[in-house]
Design an enzyme around this catalytic site. Sequence first.
Site, PDB file in Angstrom:
ATOM      1  CE  LYS A  44       0.929  -8.884  -3.627  1.00 16.92           C
ATOM      2  NZ  LYS A  44       0.005  -8.076  -4.453  1.00 16.92           N
ATOM      3  N   GLY A  71      -5.603  -6.419  -1.972  1.00 12.09           N
ATOM      4  CA  GLY A  71      -5.397  -6.286  -0.533  1.00 12.09           C
ATOM      5  C   GLY A  71      -4.083  -6.899  -0.061  1.00 12.09           C
ATOM      6  CB  CYS A 130      -0.795  -0.171  -0.616  1.00  9.34           C
ATOM      7  SG  CYS A 130       0.901  -0.510  -0.317  1.00  9.34           S
ATOM      8  CB  SER A 194      -3.305   0.239  -9.780  1.00  6.72           C
ATOM      9  OG  SER A 194      -2.661  -0.987  -9.594  1.00  6.72           O
ATOM     10  N   GLY A 249       3.168   0.886 -16.463  1.00  5.15           N
ATOM     11  CA  GLY A 249       1.783   1.247 -16.730  1.00  5.15           C
ATOM     12  C   GLY A 249       1.423   1.197 -18.196  1.00  5.15           C
TER      13      GLY A 249
HETATM   14  N1  FMN Z   1       2.063  -2.901  -7.313  1.00  5.68           N
HETATM   15  C1  FMN Z   1       2.871  -2.964  -6.225  1.00  5.68           C
HETATM   16  O1  FMN Z   1       3.732  -2.099  -6.056  1.00  5.68           O
HETATM   17  N2  FMN Z   1       2.750  -3.999  -5.333  1.00  5.68           N
HETATM   18  C2  FMN Z   1       1.838  -4.993  -5.473  1.00  5.68           C
HETATM   19  O2  FMN Z   1       1.791  -5.907  -4.657  1.00  5.68           O
HETATM   20  C3  FMN Z   1       0.959  -4.936  -6.596  1.00  5.68           C
HETATM   21  N3  FMN Z   1       0.015  -5.899  -6.801  1.00  5.68           N
HETATM   22  C4  FMN Z   1      -0.724  -5.900  -7.955  1.00  5.68           C
HETATM   23  C5  FMN Z   1      -1.598  -6.954  -8.209  1.00  5.68           C
HETATM   24  C6  FMN Z   1      -2.318  -6.994  -9.410  1.00  5.68           C
HETATM   25  C7  FMN Z   1      -3.243  -8.152  -9.668  1.00  5.68           C
HETATM   26  C8  FMN Z   1      -2.152  -5.960 -10.379  1.00  5.68           C
HETATM   27  C9  FMN Z   1      -2.902  -5.997 -11.686  1.00  5.68           C
HETATM   28  C10 FMN Z   1      -1.298  -4.918 -10.114  1.00  5.68           C
HETATM   29  C11 FMN Z   1      -0.569  -4.862  -8.916  1.00  5.68           C
HETATM   30  N4  FMN Z   1       0.330  -3.817  -8.651  1.00  5.68           N
HETATM   31  C12 FMN Z   1       1.118  -3.855  -7.518  1.00  5.68           C
HETATM   32  C13 FMN Z   1       0.478  -2.690  -9.592  1.00  5.68           C
HETATM   33  C14 FMN Z   1       1.418  -3.057 -10.739  1.00  5.68           C
HETATM   34  O3  FMN Z   1       2.717  -3.359 -10.270  1.00  5.68           O
HETATM   35  C15 FMN Z   1       1.496  -1.906 -11.771  1.00  5.68           C
HETATM   36  O4  FMN Z   1       2.081  -0.776 -11.156  1.00  5.68           O
HETATM   37  C16 FMN Z   1       0.140  -1.511 -12.334  1.00  5.68           C
HETATM   38  O5  FMN Z   1      -0.677  -2.643 -12.561  1.00  5.68           O
HETATM   39  C17 FMN Z   1       0.287  -0.727 -13.645  1.00  5.68           C
HETATM   40  O6  FMN Z   1       0.960  -1.500 -14.624  1.00  5.68           O
HETATM   41  P1  FMN Z   1       0.174  -2.292 -15.804  1.00  5.68           P
HETATM   42  O7  FMN Z   1      -0.628  -1.263 -16.554  1.00  5.68           O
HETATM   43  O8  FMN Z   1       1.273  -2.913 -16.630  1.00  5.68           O
HETATM   44  O9  FMN Z   1      -0.675  -3.294 -15.147  1.00  5.68           O
END
Ligand code: FMN
Length: 312
Positions: A44, A71, A130, A194, A249
Amino acid sequence: TDLSTTIADRTFSNCMMNAAGVRCADENDLNQLIASPAGAYVTKSATPNVREGNPEPRMKSLPGGCINSMGLPNHGLDYYLDFVLKDQAARPDKTNLLSIAGTTLEDNLAMLHKVADSDFNGFVELNLSCPNVPGKPQVGYDFDRVREILTQVFAFYDKPLGVKLPPYFDLVHFDQIAAVLNDFPLTFVNSINSVGNGLVIDPNAERVAIKPKGGFGGIGGTFIKPTALANVRGLSLRLKPEIAIIGTGGVMNGTDVFEHILCGASMVQVGTQFGFEGTRIFKRLSKELSAIMAAKGYQSIDDFKGKLKTFD
Ligand code: FMN
């Protein structure tokens, strides 16, 4: 079929792993990843100190995706650095990723000094994207700031380091970010975080789905696959070959992993759908990717990595 992959001089037994922030926030989550077929784990995103994150509800699952504005709730850098150091001592042949996400340049530099001074020899994933810290801009959208940060980082940091990027939507922005990144000895870029600031609403309640930021949040899952593939492909065509790409993604199934690799990814991360399924997803995705490769006569991911065809 061989699902292994190589980034810099490190070999990973499987080209799939978790994406930062999903089921990787504590020891229990991380130990489950270690016990799974995932080729590595990423922790994380850490800040210097413990953070509670935003008020709840801060994440909403949707069919095939999710919106979140967490956050950055996390246990603080020391917790994750301690975990990766112990794991490294127990399994010295494995490389894993430590994600850091300072909300200021000073925080990022302080954390990287700590990592530099430690015995950690894995990869640092510096999160430049972020979207969920209220009042803070996304560094990844400020190209001069990215250059400034990387200049200060590489002035002292000499272990393997990559950056996690937000999605770009304009081809000129692909040119601009790649021109900055190519000036630094990066080990990898991870694309994409995201898709920032979407809005999901509940029409019955006539209300937004999550509490922070008036309901605005990062979108993950199947909605974002075309954007993720465009970013992996766009960067793969522009970055110098020494910089590997981690594709993230919209990965739900083995075909999605196959497509990320066709676009140039050396490693593929799974966020939202890993959240839904847990570590058993890596067995399913491995089986599905192996079946696609076998049907096409591919033995290893190098047989199709980056080999996407166009009509030109
Ligand atoms: N990306 C980060 O680089 N650091 C984070 O702490 C982080 N926290 C996330 C928490 C949640 C609940 C979700 C859904 C995504 C988070 N992401 C974070 C983004 C994911 O690592 C990823 O880049 C993004 O969700 C796209 O991938 P996916 O379509 O497989 O979800």
